[in-house]
Design an enzyme around this catalytic site. Structure first.
Site, PDB file in Angstrom:
ATOM      1  N   ARG A  44       0.856  -1.180   0.000  1.00  0.00           N
ATOM      2  CA  ARG A  44       0.000   0.000   0.000  1.00  0.00           C
ATOM      3  C   ARG A  44       0.895   1.233   0.000  1.00  0.00           C
ATOM      4  NH1 ARG A  44      -2.006  -3.621   3.883  1.00  0.00           N
ATOM      5  NH2 ARG A  44      -4.103  -4.440   3.425  1.00  0.00           N
TER       6      ARG A  44
ATOM      7  N   LYS B 191      -1.692  -2.292   7.516  1.00  0.00           N
ATOM      8  CA  LYS B 191      -3.103  -2.100   7.840  1.00  0.00           C
ATOM      9  C   LYS B 191      -3.527  -3.120   8.879  1.00  0.00           C
ATOM     10  CE  LYS B 191      -7.557  -1.393   5.568  1.00  0.00           C
ATOM     11  NZ  LYS B 191      -8.264  -1.401   4.256  1.00  0.00           N
TER      12      LYS B 191
ATOM     13  N   HIS C 295      -2.938   2.536  -5.872  1.00  0.00           N
ATOM     14  CA  HIS C 295      -3.676   1.300  -5.581  1.00  0.00           C
ATOM     15  C   HIS C 295      -3.924   0.489  -6.848  1.00  0.00           C
ATOM     16  CE1 HIS C 295      -4.868  -0.215  -1.734  1.00  0.00           C
ATOM     17  NE2 HIS C 295      -5.954  -0.772  -2.233  1.00  0.00           N
TER      18      HIS C 295
ATOM     19  N   ARG D 281      -1.251  -1.962  -6.901  1.00  0.00           N
ATOM     20  CA  ARG D 281      -1.495  -3.045  -5.948  1.00  0.00           C
ATOM     21  C   ARG D 281      -2.468  -4.068  -6.549  1.00  0.00           C
ATOM     22  NH1 ARG D 281      -1.379  -4.531  -0.500  1.00  0.00           N
ATOM     23  NH2 ARG D 281      -3.381  -5.131   0.412  1.00  0.00           N
TER      24      ARG D 281
ATOM     25  N   HIS E  74      -4.059  -9.139   3.788  1.00  0.00           N
ATOM     26  CA  HIS E  74      -5.499  -9.072   4.041  1.00  0.00           C
ATOM     27  C   HIS E  74      -5.830  -9.776   5.358  1.00  0.00           C
ATOM     28  CE1 HIS E  74      -6.585  -8.483  -0.486  1.00  0.00           C
ATOM     29  NE2 HIS E  74      -6.239  -7.364   0.099  1.00  0.00           N
TER      30      HIS E  74
ATOM     31  N   TYR F 262     -10.672 -10.340  -5.768  1.00  0.00           N
ATOM     32  CA  TYR F 262      -9.824 -10.436  -6.955  1.00  0.00           C
ATOM     33  C   TYR F 262     -10.214 -11.632  -7.810  1.00  0.00           C
ATOM     34  CZ  TYR F 262      -6.801  -6.949  -4.798  1.00  0.00           C
ATOM     35  OH  TYR F 262      -6.321  -5.801  -4.237  1.00  0.00           O
TER      36      TYR F 262
END
Length: 347
Positions: A166, A194, A271, A274, A297, A306
């Site tokens: 990120r 994150k 992004h 990414r 994640h 995805y």
């Protein structure tokens, strides 16, 4: 007989003694405590403060003890019924408030059961309205040419397209986080990504070389201290200081490179790199668990987004190889029937 005032004072002292928040505590104070103890990312702190403050101001309460399931349900209806908000911002508004109220309930700031909070503030179901913004065709090669004479931009592309970080993680990346792992391959470590989670992301040597080339161009190597990406501030450099570039600075730099490369404006954001990285890894190996770990994640559900963007050609490539030409020959049903008839006759 104990007076009400004495009982209230005793309850307050008891709550304080066991680390709970008094029920009458103003929600602003409870929110400050939550942001100071439960969140580490500055970006997350800003988002949660904005969303929770907006919600509680809208609800018109002084303390969280005034909240009811009915009030929360009305707020959810307002959010979901707001046609100016897309599904993602709607979910964010409800997710932030729900997480905060669960935390506050554990510390005695209100008496709502978690099941009531979950039922009253459940996120709306949504469908994907558009595909992820990824680079396609020659768009994957044009940025490299545009960044060829910019060592920092080239190195940033290597990290984005070679590790899928990120933009905030790229800005926070330290030189000491770039190294060879125990198996001898290059890797980068993401500290407090994150969700305040660390992870290690392996990289291919060609991408990692972009980082080392940039360090060399700025008079450093893998043993140097500080951030990988440093702002070009000659005043600080003259004092022997190197300030790390901000996420906003990285976005600005990338926007200039992508504009020079002739990439459409809606695909110029970091992004999109990414997403491009994630789809490339998924197409190469098709391992959703691996992609989830590489991207950091918290849930496989996020990564499955995805998978839903795989095109028909990608799905066809994932089909098992082989077929009738290599499979055992299927028995002829008529021949089997005749053989069965002769067997019964002879018996």
């Amino acid at each position: 007989m104990v007076s009400e005032a004495a009982s209230a004072q005793a309850a307050k002292l008891t709550s304080t003694a066991v680390g709970l928040l008094p029920v009458a505590t103003g929600w602003q104070r409870v929110l400050d405590a939550y942001l100071n103890t439960a969140l580490d990312s500055p970006h997350s702190v800003r988002v949660y403060r904005r969303q929770c403050s907006k919600a509680l101001e809208r609800l018109g309460v002084v303390s969280l003890a005034e909240l009811t399931g009915e009030l929360l349900g009305r707020y959810r209806a307002e959010v979901v019924g707001n046609s100016t908000l897309a599904p993602t911002p709607q979910s964010q508004a409800l997710d932030c408030l729900r997480a905060f109220l669960k935390w506050a309930g554990n510390f005695g700031a209100h008496g709502l059961d978690e099941r009531i909070i979950n039922a009253s503030l459940n996120s709306p179901k949504s469908t994907v309205l558009r595909p992820y913004r990824i680079l396609k065709g020659d768009e994957t090669s044009r940025p490299w040419a545009a960044a060829a004479k910019r060592p920092m931009a080239y190195a940033a592309l290597c990290v984005w397209l070679g590790a899928g970080l990120r933009v905030a993680e790229v800005a926070a990346l330290r030189v000491q986080d770039c190294y060879e792992d125990l198996e001898g391959g290059p890797a980068v470590k993401v500290n407090l990504g994150k969700g305040s989670k660390d992870r290690i992301v392996p990289m291919l040597p060609d991408y990692f070389q972009g980082i080392t080339n940039y360090l060399e161009a700025t008079g450093r190597d893998l043993t140097s201290p500080g951030k990988v990406f440093v702002a070009q501030d000659r005043t600080r450099e003259s004092r022997g200081q190197r300030a790390g570039i901000t996420a906003a600075g990285l976005r600005w730099m990338l926007k200039a490179v992508m504009a020079e490369a002739g990439i459409e404006s809606f695909r110029r954001g970091p992004h999109s790199f990414r997403h491009t990285y994630a789809m490339a890894v998924l197409r190469e190996g098709g391992n959703v668990v691996a992609v989830s770990k590489l991207l950091g994640h918290a849930s496989l559900t996020t990564t499955m987004g995805y998978v839903n963007h795989l095109e028909l050609g990608d799905l066809r490539d994932a089909l098992p190889r082989g077929g009738p030409s290599v499979a055992p020959r299927a028995p002829d049903s008529r021949r089997s029937q005749r053989r069965g008839t002769r067997s019964r006759a002879s018996g």
